[in-house]
Design an enzyme around this catalytic site. Sequence first.
Site, PDB file in Angstrom:
ATOM      1  N   ARG A   1       0.833  -1.209   0.000  1.00 49.39           N
ATOM      2  CA  ARG A   1       0.000   0.000   0.000  1.00 49.39           C
ATOM      3  C   ARG A   1       0.871   1.264   0.000  1.00 49.39           C
ATOM      4  O   ARG A   1       0.656   2.174  -0.799  1.00 49.39           O
ATOM      5  CB  ARG A   1      -0.894  -0.095   1.243  1.00 49.39           C
ATOM      6  CG  ARG A   1      -1.190   1.184   1.885  1.00 49.39           C
ATOM      7  CD  ARG A   1      -1.490   1.139   3.358  1.00 49.39           C
ATOM      8  NE  ARG A   1      -2.548   0.289   3.794  1.00 49.39           N
ATOM      9  CZ  ARG A   1      -2.621  -0.147   5.066  1.00 49.39           C
ATOM     10  NH1 ARG A   1      -1.705   0.192   5.953  1.00 49.39           N
ATOM     11  NH2 ARG A   1      -3.599  -0.917   5.438  1.00 49.39           N
TER      12      ARG A   1
ATOM     13  N   TRP B   1      -6.925   1.236   5.044  1.00 50.10           N
ATOM     14  CA  TRP B   1      -5.773   2.145   5.117  1.00 50.10           C
ATOM     15  C   TRP B   1      -5.406   2.474   6.554  1.00 50.10           C
ATOM     16  O   TRP B   1      -4.250   2.587   6.909  1.00 50.10           O
ATOM     17  CB  TRP B   1      -6.088   3.432   4.333  1.00 50.10           C
ATOM     18  CG  TRP B   1      -5.042   4.478   4.543  1.00 50.10           C
ATOM     19  CD1 TRP B   1      -3.898   4.646   3.818  1.00 50.10           C
ATOM     20  CD2 TRP B   1      -5.008   5.473   5.583  1.00 50.10           C
ATOM     21  NE1 TRP B   1      -3.159   5.682   4.336  1.00 50.10           N
ATOM     22  CE2 TRP B   1      -3.824   6.203   5.425  1.00 50.10           C
ATOM     23  CE3 TRP B   1      -5.872   5.810   6.637  1.00 50.10           C
ATOM     24  CZ2 TRP B   1      -3.478   7.266   6.254  1.00 50.10           C
ATOM     25  CZ3 TRP B   1      -5.517   6.861   7.473  1.00 50.10           C
ATOM     26  CH2 TRP B   1      -4.337   7.571   7.273  1.00 50.10           C
ATOM     27  N   ASN B   2      -6.430   2.635   7.392  1.00 50.91           N
ATOM     28  CA  ASN B   2      -6.196   2.943   8.800  1.00 50.91           C
ATOM     29  C   ASN B   2      -5.985   1.641   9.557  1.00 50.91           C
ATOM     30  O   ASN B   2      -6.929   0.964   9.953  1.00 50.91           O
ATOM     31  CB  ASN B   2      -7.408   3.704   9.344  1.00 50.91           C
ATOM     32  CG  ASN B   2      -7.216   4.118  10.795  1.00 50.91           C
ATOM     33  OD1 ASN B   2      -6.401   3.536  11.507  1.00 50.91           O
ATOM     34  ND2 ASN B   2      -7.979   5.102  11.216  1.00 50.91           N
ATOM     35  N   ASP B   3      -4.711   1.310   9.770  1.00 47.83           N
ATOM     36  CA  ASP B   3      -4.380   0.032  10.418  1.00 47.83           C
ATOM     37  C   ASP B   3      -5.078  -0.133  11.758  1.00 47.83           C
ATOM     38  O   ASP B   3      -5.429  -1.247  12.153  1.00 47.83           O
ATOM     39  CB  ASP B   3      -2.867  -0.042  10.677  1.00 47.83           C
ATOM     40  CG  ASP B   3      -2.079  -0.144   9.387  1.00 47.83           C
ATOM     41  OD1 ASP B   3      -2.458  -0.947   8.528  1.00 47.83           O
ATOM     42  OD2 ASP B   3      -1.074   0.580   9.237  1.00 47.83           O
ATOM     43  N   THR B   4      -5.264   0.957  12.459  1.00 47.02           N
ATOM     44  CA  THR B   4      -5.752   0.857  13.831  1.00 47.02           C
ATOM     45  C   THR B   4      -7.259   0.580  13.903  1.00 47.02           C
ATOM     46  O   THR B   4      -7.765   0.213  14.943  1.00 47.02           O
ATOM     47  CB  THR B   4      -5.469   2.161  14.596  1.00 47.02           C
ATOM     48  OG1 THR B   4      -6.236   3.198  13.992  1.00 47.02           O
ATOM     49  CG2 THR B   4      -4.003   2.523  14.547  1.00 47.02           C
TER      50      THR B   4
END
Length: 776
Positions: free
Chosen positions: A346, A462-465
Amino acid sequence: MHYGYFDNQNREYVITRPDTPTPWINFLGNGEYGGFISNSAGGMSYYKDPNSKRITRYKYNNLPADRPGRYIYLKDMKTGEYWSPTWQPVMKTPDSYECRHGLGYTAISSSYGGIETQITYFVPVGKDHEVWKVRIKNNSGKELSLKAFTYVEFSYHTASLDLMCDWPRMLFNADFKDGFIVFESMTAEAFYPYIGTNAGVEGYDCSLEKFIGTYRSESNPIALENGKCSNSPVSSDNAVGAMCCPVNLESGEEKTFVVVLGFSENKETAVQKGRENLDEQQIEKDFADLRAYWDNFLSHASFSTPDENVNIMLNIWNQYQCKTTFDWSRFISLYERGIDRGLGFRDSMQDILGVVHAIPDKVKARIKDLLSIQFKKGDAMSVLYPADRKACGGGRSDDHLWSVFSVCTYIRETGDREFLNERVPYYDGGDGTVLEHMENAVKFTVDNSGEHGIPLLLLSDWNDTLASINKKGGSESIFVFFQLAHAVYELLLLYRQYGYIEKEKWASEIYAYCESKLDTIWDGKWFLRAFNSYGEKYGTADDEYNRIFLNPQTWAVMSRLPTEEQAHSALDAVHENLMTEFGLLIHYPAADFYDVEKKAYMPCAAGTKENGGIFYHTNAWAVIAEVLLGRNEHAFEYYSAALPCRRNEISELCRIEPYVYASHIFGKQHPEFGAGTNSWLTGTAAWMFLAASQYILGIRPDYDGLVIDPCIPKEWDGFKAERMFRNVKVIITVKNTCGSAGRVKNLTVDGNVMEDNTIPAAYLKGKTLVQVYAEI
Ligand code: GLC
């Protein structure tokens, strides 16, 4: 308060005091041999892959911070005083100090007791060693008898093992021969780091313990106290590259010597190879070549706007940072440890956007490398390690989709449509064309939807968290939903361009399906962010926390899917709820605790990172979205708020380097609002370059030509730009004639009036230079 200034003439940032709030670093090398170096010479070296080919150690979470590094110590043998001309590690206050971080090199100058020193560190282009050029001048008014000591601490080649295990040091061997220390970790294959100098070595230490002494540190090595090394080889223990060289200077005299640090694939020839690299004439030439390399890199695009901050970033530092992220993804820096991040599918797919205009061939190769870790069914592994080409990760909902925009951007830039037909292997066997890889990515996402018909969030988007909202599975990501719509929109343009009628039908159906879902994900004023495992809405005005998220609003606009009313409403809500003096928050309000019931999803403090921080990567998307709606003032407001150089005068607050973007700074819910972290390796670099050059300034490659579509602040009377496009130098002058800065009214190319705002690729064929004039 500032700690330095921009020297634009020399393309350097000049740090004027050593005790910067965090180490302010620079990168050396071009993606092969290299490393990073701080303004007090802390840092490390490695070859190609900082995990499997680490050369020197750098200790994270360590005190004193920013150690070790590439050190030279000086000792005055008459007075017994010793110091570090780079301030660290001895940390005696210099009489004067200056660190110049340039493109691919760092020069640290200081004076102490009338002894002036300059050390220039760089990696010659295309070579696998680094040079430290040391110049010492005696301004003390008396004759001097000095000793200079070199110092690096060697690492086991596999950095993760060096960090985790007790045994790597037991495999170390190092000895001195003919001016060089050659280091060996017994299990390394064809990898023999060396350090050497032409300063005339009087003594050496390979043993860390012998050089530093027990219960001491780099600040007060016993060898410095004694004024000599103890000629220690090392066998089965921690190893250093310490060499002691007498430097006698008449009053006013200046001497130069060089140190080279590198590696050889062959132990027997290491010294010979190192010695060749000590050739001072060659070193001068290598430094000139390095300057020329960067002149050439930057010559592909330059801009002259009425805003000096914009010019500094676009012409120098943003482009430099883009190349660094292209080289190192999120692998190695002051924050990333060079162990587990590799080249992210990514991240690296996005990084190509910032350099494709300058190094298209390298970009093409990188895209192919990344596509080769995609599975036939469309999803992809997350990380590729460049040295051994192993991959890891996988299972995320977004990775694979990033390829579509990157491939299309590459083709728009180069016109290389044949790339679509090139065959690239799949990670699980067989191969497919580049176009098939992209289509399979889309198919995978379409085939993996949840109960609302929205793409599943899987391990993360996209937002790993955000993974934590998916505890029981079944979460759906509205970010990925818009990413899908954006990818399909891009494919539609591509198909129309090249006449793929059948495929166009397929993509139109997916796009129409996405359109039909808009009601499901609309919250009244903005778009939701996700549905969690219980099917509950995330990012809704009804909640106490995490009411509005930035990404779904910007990606909605980028996907061109929403109605005009929705698009404006979503971006208005962004401005109203998320804007701060440093840029846009990633979401608001963040919770300060983790509680699934209350939909508080983040374990880290409110206002930090993805939990209400100002995540600059996402701000670039806001700039682009605003431009797409023609809202030039908001676009520039966001772009300008994020400009690193604007932080120069408040560096004690912001802490991080003012010459590069950071991944994030703390948001307004955090007591240290404005403090930054994770500078350098961030997707912000590529996307901000794209947002500014292709959207605000509007010089945007398209399949058929170069579009001129600026969306600048209304106070600007225009700007100038020069850009290479398909091997033609395009010189562009844009005049704002209406004072309100709308879109282009007239465009002339070499005096010929164009039909619309595009310089046709056909017109450029066979030319080397064109002059463009546009009025808005
Ligand atoms: C970091 C990661 C990137 C991720 C982002 C948001 O920047 O490198 O891959 O998308 O954080 O979680």
